[in-house]
Design a protein around this motif. Sequence first.
Motif, PDB file in Angstrom:
ATOM      1  N   HIS A 138     111.175  98.435 -50.213  1.00 54.28           N
ATOM      2  CA  HIS A 138     112.385  99.263 -50.215  1.00 54.28           C
ATOM      3  C   HIS A 138     113.646  98.397 -50.223  1.00 54.28           C
ATOM      4  N   MET A 139     113.647  97.344 -49.407  1.00 56.54           N
ATOM      5  CA  MET A 139     114.819  96.480 -49.334  1.00 56.54           C
ATOM      6  C   MET A 139     115.014  95.703 -50.640  1.00 56.54           C
ATOM      7  N   LEU A 140     113.906  95.313 -51.281  1.00 53.79           N
ATOM      8  CA  LEU A 140     114.016  94.630 -52.579  1.00 53.79           C
ATOM      9  C   LEU A 140     114.681  95.537 -53.613  1.00 53.79           C
ATOM     10  N   VAL A 141     114.331  96.812 -53.590  1.00 53.11           N
ATOM     11  CA  VAL A 141     114.919  97.759 -54.544  1.00 53.11           C
ATOM     12  C   VAL A 141     116.380  98.021 -54.196  1.00 53.11           C
ATOM     13  N   GLN A 142     116.665  98.226 -52.915  1.00 52.26           N
ATOM     14  CA  GLN A 142     118.040  98.513 -52.495  1.00 52.26           C
ATOM     15  C   GLN A 142     118.991  97.365 -52.819  1.00 52.26           C
ATOM     16  N   THR A 143     118.531  96.139 -52.647  1.00 45.39           N
ATOM     17  CA  THR A 143     119.382  94.979 -52.915  1.00 45.39           C
ATOM     18  C   THR A 143     119.284  94.519 -54.371  1.00 45.39           C
ATOM     19  N   ARG A 144     118.470  95.216 -55.148  1.00 46.41           N
ATOM     20  CA  ARG A 144     118.245  94.927 -56.577  1.00 46.41           C
ATOM     21  C   ARG A 144     117.613  93.557 -56.809  1.00 46.41           C
ATOM     22  N   LYS A 145     116.979  93.025 -55.771  1.00 39.90           N
ATOM     23  CA  LYS A 145     116.292  91.747 -55.920  1.00 39.90           C
ATOM     24  C   LYS A 145     114.939  91.922 -56.602  1.00 39.90           C
ATOM     25  N   SER A 146     114.486  93.161 -56.700  1.00 41.79           N
ATOM     26  CA  SER A 146     113.229  93.411 -57.423  1.00 41.79           C
ATOM     27  C   SER A 146     113.392  93.083 -58.904  1.00 41.79           C
ATOM     28  N   GLU A 147     114.622  93.103 -59.390  1.00 46.58           N
ATOM     29  CA  GLU A 147     114.884  92.744 -60.784  1.00 46.58           C
ATOM     30  C   GLU A 147     114.845  91.228 -60.980  1.00 46.58           C
ATOM     31  N   PHE A 148     115.160  90.475 -59.933  1.00 47.46           N
ATOM     32  CA  PHE A 148     115.133  89.012 -60.024  1.00 47.46           C
ATOM     33  C   PHE A 148     113.739  88.455 -59.775  1.00 47.46           C
TER      34      PHE A 148
ATOM     35  N   MET B  40     107.616  89.773 -60.692  1.00 45.01           N
ATOM     36  CA  MET B  40     106.188  89.538 -60.443  1.00 45.01           C
ATOM     37  C   MET B  40     105.835  89.766 -58.977  1.00 45.01           C
ATOM     38  N   ILE B  41     106.675  89.304 -58.099  1.00 46.17           N
ATOM     39  CA  ILE B  41     106.426  89.490 -56.670  1.00 46.17           C
ATOM     40  C   ILE B  41     106.516  90.971 -56.317  1.00 46.17           C
ATOM     41  N   TYR B  42     107.493  91.657 -56.881  1.00 50.54           N
ATOM     42  CA  TYR B  42     107.626  93.097 -56.626  1.00 50.54           C
ATOM     43  C   TYR B  42     106.397  93.852 -57.130  1.00 50.54           C
ATOM     44  N   ARG B  43     105.916  93.472 -58.304  1.00 48.01           N
ATOM     45  CA  ARG B  43     104.721  94.128 -58.860  1.00 48.01           C
ATOM     46  C   ARG B  43     103.501  93.873 -57.990  1.00 48.01           C
ATOM     47  N   LEU B  44     103.353  92.647 -57.494  1.00 49.21           N
ATOM     48  CA  LEU B  44     102.231  92.339 -56.602  1.00 49.21           C
ATOM     49  C   LEU B  44     102.300  93.168 -55.320  1.00 49.21           C
ATOM     50  N   MET B  45     103.489  93.316 -54.768  1.00 49.76           N
ATOM     51  CA  MET B  45     103.636  94.129 -53.551  1.00 49.76           C
ATOM     52  C   MET B  45     103.269  95.583 -53.812  1.00 49.76           C
ATOM     53  N   CYS B  46     103.694  96.109 -54.947  1.00 50.49           N
ATOM     54  CA  CYS B  46     103.358  97.497 -55.293  1.00 50.49           C
ATOM     55  C   CYS B  46     101.850  97.662 -55.462  1.00 50.49           C
ATOM     56  N   LEU B  47     101.200  96.686 -56.069  1.00 48.66           N
ATOM     57  CA  LEU B  47      99.741  96.741 -56.225  1.00 48.66           C
ATOM     58  C   LEU B  47      99.041  96.719 -54.876  1.00 48.66           C
TER      59      LEU B  47
ATOM     60  N   LYS C  13     119.467  90.451 -44.367  1.00 50.47           N
ATOM     61  CA  LYS C  13     118.934  91.815 -44.544  1.00 50.47           C
ATOM     62  C   LYS C  13     117.408  91.833 -44.467  1.00 50.47           C
ATOM     63  N   PHE C  14     116.772  90.710 -44.714  1.00 54.12           N
ATOM     64  CA  PHE C  14     115.320  90.651 -44.763  1.00 54.12           C
ATOM     65  C   PHE C  14     114.706  90.071 -43.492  1.00 54.12           C
ATOM     66  N   LYS C  15     115.506  89.871 -42.465  1.00 52.86           N
ATOM     67  CA  LYS C  15     115.015  89.232 -41.232  1.00 52.86           C
ATOM     68  C   LYS C  15     114.146  90.153 -40.380  1.00 52.86           C
ATOM     69  N   ASN C  16     114.534  91.412 -40.219  1.00 53.70           N
ATOM     70  CA  ASN C  16     113.867  92.292 -39.249  1.00 53.70           C
ATOM     71  C   ASN C  16     112.967  93.339 -39.887  1.00 53.70           C
ATOM     72  N   LEU C  17     112.421  93.065 -41.034  1.00 53.01           N
ATOM     73  CA  LEU C  17     111.521  94.016 -41.692  1.00 53.01           C
ATOM     74  C   LEU C  17     110.146  93.948 -41.040  1.00 53.01           C
ATOM     75  N   GLU C  18     109.494  95.119 -40.914  1.00 50.45           N
ATOM     76  CA  GLU C  18     108.236  95.164 -40.174  1.00 50.45           C
ATOM     77  C   GLU C  18     106.995  95.253 -41.048  1.00 50.45           C
ATOM     78  N   CYS C  19     107.120  95.736 -42.277  1.00 48.45           N
ATOM     79  CA  CYS C  19     105.919  95.900 -43.101  1.00 48.45           C
ATOM     80  C   CYS C  19     106.260  95.706 -44.581  1.00 48.45           C
ATOM     81  N   ILE C  20     105.223  95.683 -45.396  1.00 49.95           N
ATOM     82  CA  ILE C  20     105.408  95.430 -46.831  1.00 49.95           C
ATOM     83  C   ILE C  20     106.198  96.553 -47.493  1.00 49.95           C
ATOM     84  N   SER C  21     105.975  97.791 -47.057  1.00 48.57           N
ATOM     85  CA  SER C  21     106.716  98.896 -47.676  1.00 48.57           C
ATOM     86  C   SER C  21     108.223  98.776 -47.385  1.00 48.57           C
ATOM     87  N   ASP C  22     108.578  98.336 -46.161  1.00 49.78           N
ATOM     88  CA  ASP C  22     109.997  98.098 -45.853  1.00 49.78           C
ATOM     89  C   ASP C  22     110.568  97.002 -46.749  1.00 49.78           C
ATOM     90  N   LEU C  23     109.765  95.971 -46.960  1.00 46.18           N
ATOM     91  CA  LEU C  23     110.190  94.868 -47.829  1.00 46.18           C
ATOM     92  C   LEU C  23     110.408  95.356 -49.258  1.00 46.18           C
TER      93      LEU C  23
END
Length: 122
Positions: free
Chosen positions: A32-42, A45-52, A20-30
């Motif tokens: 969104h995909m982290l939230v959709q797959t609920r990997k932002s919970e795992f 810190m990385i999710y927070r850095l991306m948001c910043l 699911k993470f192979k064809n992402l084009e930008c950080i915002s897509d990444l």
Amino acid sequence: MCTLELECAYYEKDMRGDPKFKNLECISDLCHMLVQTRKSEFYPMIYRLMCLVLTILVSTTTTERAFSAMNIVKNRIRSKMEYEFLDDCMLLHIEKEYADSIDNAVVIENFKSLSNRRVKFS
């Protein structure tokens, strides 16, 4: 910092194996995909850095607009104005679209109703 490094190591292994993470084009897509797959919970810190990273441009632009507005509002004629008045002028300049939508007649009526005046408004 050790926690972040450990999280990054697990993140890298996990992302390389997930199609699911192979064809992402930008950080915002990444993000969104982290939230959709609920990997932002795992990987919080990385999710927070991306948001910043995604909000840095917005906050920098806002600051630059505020300084630009201050240069426009505070010219030589108004260089000795008090800070409260300068803040009010800058707020009106920065929020021009909102200020233009306010009906002056309504503001005058509200001001008139506050108390009796020696001079009547026409």
